[in-house]
Scaffold this motif. Structure first.
Motif, PDB file in Angstrom:
ATOM      1  N   VAL A  25       0.833  -1.201   0.000  1.00 40.02           N
ATOM      2  CA  VAL A  25       0.000   0.000   0.000  1.00 40.02           C
ATOM      3  C   VAL A  25       0.869   1.253   0.000  1.00 40.02           C
ATOM      4  CG1 VAL A  25      -1.637   1.346   1.379  1.00 40.02           C
ATOM      5  CG2 VAL A  25      -2.014  -1.085   1.032  1.00 40.02           C
ATOM      6  N   LEU A  26       1.933   1.255   0.795  1.00 43.55           N
ATOM      7  CA  LEU A  26       2.821   2.418   0.843  1.00 43.55           C
ATOM      8  C   LEU A  26       3.478   2.671  -0.507  1.00 43.55           C
ATOM      9  CD1 LEU A  26       4.492   1.992   4.336  1.00 43.55           C
ATOM     10  CD2 LEU A  26       2.786   3.678   3.656  1.00 43.55           C
ATOM     11  N   ARG A  27       3.821   1.616  -1.222  1.00 39.54           N
ATOM     12  CA  ARG A  27       4.417   1.784  -2.548  1.00 39.54           C
ATOM     13  C   ARG A  27       3.408   2.324  -3.543  1.00 39.54           C
ATOM     14  NH1 ARG A  27       8.653  -3.255  -3.112  1.00 39.54           N
ATOM     15  NH2 ARG A  27       9.722  -2.758  -1.182  1.00 39.54           N
ATOM     16  N   VAL A  28       2.184   1.840  -3.481  1.00 42.48           N
ATOM     17  CA  VAL A  28       1.132   2.335  -4.381  1.00 42.48           C
ATOM     18  C   VAL A  28       0.886   3.821  -4.124  1.00 42.48           C
ATOM     19  CG1 VAL A  28      -1.324   2.185  -4.916  1.00 42.48           C
ATOM     20  CG2 VAL A  28       0.023   0.103  -4.720  1.00 42.48           C
ATOM     21  N   VAL A  29       0.794   4.194  -2.857  1.00 46.79           N
ATOM     22  CA  VAL A  29       0.562   5.594  -2.506  1.00 46.79           C
ATOM     23  C   VAL A  29       1.727   6.466  -2.978  1.00 46.79           C
ATOM     24  CG1 VAL A  29       0.363   7.185  -0.548  1.00 46.79           C
ATOM     25  CG2 VAL A  29      -0.972   5.092  -0.583  1.00 46.79           C
ATOM     26  N   ALA A  30       2.949   5.972  -2.836  1.00 47.91           N
ATOM     27  CA  ALA A  30       4.118   6.746  -3.273  1.00 47.91           C
ATOM     28  C   ALA A  30       4.109   6.943  -4.790  1.00 47.91           C
ATOM     29  CB  ALA A  30       5.403   6.047  -2.838  1.00 47.91           C
ATOM     30  N   VAL A  31       3.726   5.898  -5.528  1.00 52.16           N
ATOM     31  CA  VAL A  31       3.669   6.010  -6.989  1.00 52.16           C
ATOM     32  C   VAL A  31       2.622   7.041  -7.392  1.00 52.16           C
ATOM     33  CG1 VAL A  31       2.963   4.777  -9.082  1.00 52.16           C
ATOM     34  CG2 VAL A  31       4.582   3.731  -7.508  1.00 52.16           C
ATOM     35  N   ILE A  32       1.469   7.009  -6.750  1.00 53.33           N
ATOM     36  CA  ILE A  32       0.399   7.961  -7.071  1.00 53.33           C
ATOM     37  C   ILE A  32       0.798   9.374  -6.679  1.00 53.33           C
ATOM     38  CG2 ILE A  32      -1.963   8.631  -6.507  1.00 53.33           C
ATOM     39  CD1 ILE A  32      -2.560   5.597  -6.239  1.00 53.33           C
ATOM     40  N   LYS A  33       1.386   9.508  -5.495  1.00 53.88           N
ATOM     41  CA  LYS A  33       1.762  10.836  -5.005  1.00 53.88           C
ATOM     42  C   LYS A  33       2.836  11.472  -5.885  1.00 53.88           C
ATOM     43  CE  LYS A  33       3.518  13.102  -0.874  1.00 53.88           C
ATOM     44  NZ  LYS A  33       4.031  12.900   0.488  1.00 53.88           N
ATOM     45  N   ASN A  34       3.832  10.682  -6.285  1.00 54.22           N
ATOM     46  CA  ASN A  34       4.932  11.213  -7.098  1.00 54.22           C
ATOM     47  C   ASN A  34       4.606  11.242  -8.586  1.00 54.22           C
ATOM     48  OD1 ASN A  34       6.517  11.538  -4.813  1.00 54.22           O
ATOM     49  ND2 ASN A  34       7.334   9.466  -4.969  1.00 54.22           N
ATOM     50  N   GLN A  35       3.550  10.582  -8.975  1.00 61.05           N
ATOM     51  CA  GLN A  35       3.125  10.485 -10.373  1.00 61.05           C
ATOM     52  C   GLN A  35       4.266  10.011 -11.274  1.00 61.05           C
ATOM     53  OE1 GLN A  35       1.236  14.124 -11.516  1.00 61.05           O
ATOM     54  NE2 GLN A  35      -0.525  13.757 -10.206  1.00 61.05           N
ATOM     55  N   ARG A  36       4.913   8.942 -10.835  1.00 62.41           N
ATOM     56  CA  ARG A  36       5.979   8.307 -11.604  1.00 62.41           C
ATOM     57  C   ARG A  36       5.705   6.811 -11.671  1.00 62.41           C
ATOM     58  NH1 ARG A  36      11.412  10.629  -8.784  1.00 62.41           N
ATOM     59  NH2 ARG A  36      10.978  12.827  -9.043  1.00 62.41           N
ATOM     60  N   LYS A  37       6.325   6.157 -12.638  1.00 65.68           N
ATOM     61  CA  LYS A  37       6.219   4.712 -12.729  1.00 65.68           C
ATOM     62  C   LYS A  37       7.044   4.080 -11.618  1.00 65.68           C
ATOM     63  CE  LYS A  37       5.375   4.245 -17.630  1.00 65.68           C
ATOM     64  NZ  LYS A  37       5.805   3.602 -18.881  1.00 65.68           N
ATOM     65  N   TYR A  38       6.626   2.880 -11.202  1.00 63.48           N
ATOM     66  CA  TYR A  38       7.366   2.159 -10.167  1.00 63.48           C
ATOM     67  C   TYR A  38       8.663   1.633 -10.750  1.00 63.48           C
ATOM     68  CZ  TYR A  38       8.603  -1.372  -6.723  1.00 63.48           C
ATOM     69  OH  TYR A  38       9.271  -2.112  -5.810  1.00 63.48           O
ATOM     70  N   VAL A  39       9.762   1.866 -10.054  1.00 61.45           N
ATOM     71  CA  VAL A  39      11.065   1.377 -10.470  1.00 61.45           C
ATOM     72  C   VAL A  39      11.522   0.324  -9.460  1.00 61.45           C
ATOM     73  CG1 VAL A  39      13.475   2.007 -10.913  1.00 61.45           C
ATOM     74  CG2 VAL A  39      11.628   3.599 -11.482  1.00 61.45           C
ATOM     75  N   ASN A  40      11.689  -0.882  -9.950  1.00 62.17           N
ATOM     76  CA  ASN A  40      12.129  -1.980  -9.083  1.00 62.17           C
ATOM     77  C   ASN A  40      13.652  -2.018  -9.089  1.00 62.17           C
ATOM     78  OD1 ASN A  40      12.382  -4.215  -7.529  1.00 62.17           O
ATOM     79  ND2 ASN A  40      11.530  -5.640  -9.019  1.00 62.17           N
ATOM     80  N   ASN A  41      14.271  -1.523  -8.044  1.00 60.59           N
ATOM     81  CA  ASN A  41      15.728  -1.498  -7.974  1.00 60.59           C
ATOM     82  C   ASN A  41      16.224  -2.348  -6.804  1.00 60.59           C
ATOM     83  OD1 ASN A  41      14.877   0.114  -5.930  1.00 60.59           O
ATOM     84  ND2 ASN A  41      15.992   1.940  -6.545  1.00 60.59           N
ATOM     85  N   TYR A  42      15.517  -3.431  -6.535  1.00 58.00           N
ATOM     86  CA  TYR A  42      15.878  -4.322  -5.432  1.00 58.00           C
ATOM     87  C   TYR A  42      17.123  -5.111  -5.779  1.00 58.00           C
ATOM     88  CZ  TYR A  42      15.724  -8.353  -2.326  1.00 58.00           C
ATOM     89  OH  TYR A  42      16.040  -9.321  -1.417  1.00 58.00           O
TER      90      TYR A  42
END
Length: 84
Positions: free
Chosen positions: A63-80
């Motif tokens: 949920v925190l990742r989804v909210v961060a993506v929406i808030k920043n209006q950027r695509k999710y970057v998986n850098n694990y």
């Protein structure tokens, strides 16, 4: 304090039960299929944490990742990268 004598905990009547179900199933899925969350799950299990406690933490992370993506209006970057 800290323990209940009234029995099992229940979902609040105002909770969105469908959303909770979807988040739970998604967390179960990523705990087995995603390398980052699988490592997290195994690490917490080795620490002696309860299954549902770990799944709840994974749901929160999702949920925190989804909210961060929406808030920043950027695509999710998986850098694990797993630490050696």
């Amino acid at each position: 304090s800290g323990s209940s004598i009234r029995g099992r905990n229940k979902i609040h009547k105002m909770a969105n039960k469908d959303l909770k179900k979807l988040l739970h199933m998604g967390a179960r899925s990523v705990a087995t299929n995603n390398a980052e969350f699988r490592n997290y799950y195994e690490r917490k299990k080795a620490e002696g944490k309860h299954d549902l406690t770990i799944i709840n933490a994974i749901r929160n992370k999702m949920v925190l990742r989804v909210v961060a993506v929406i808030k920043n209006q950027r695509k999710y970057v998986n850098n694990y990268q797993k630490a050696a």
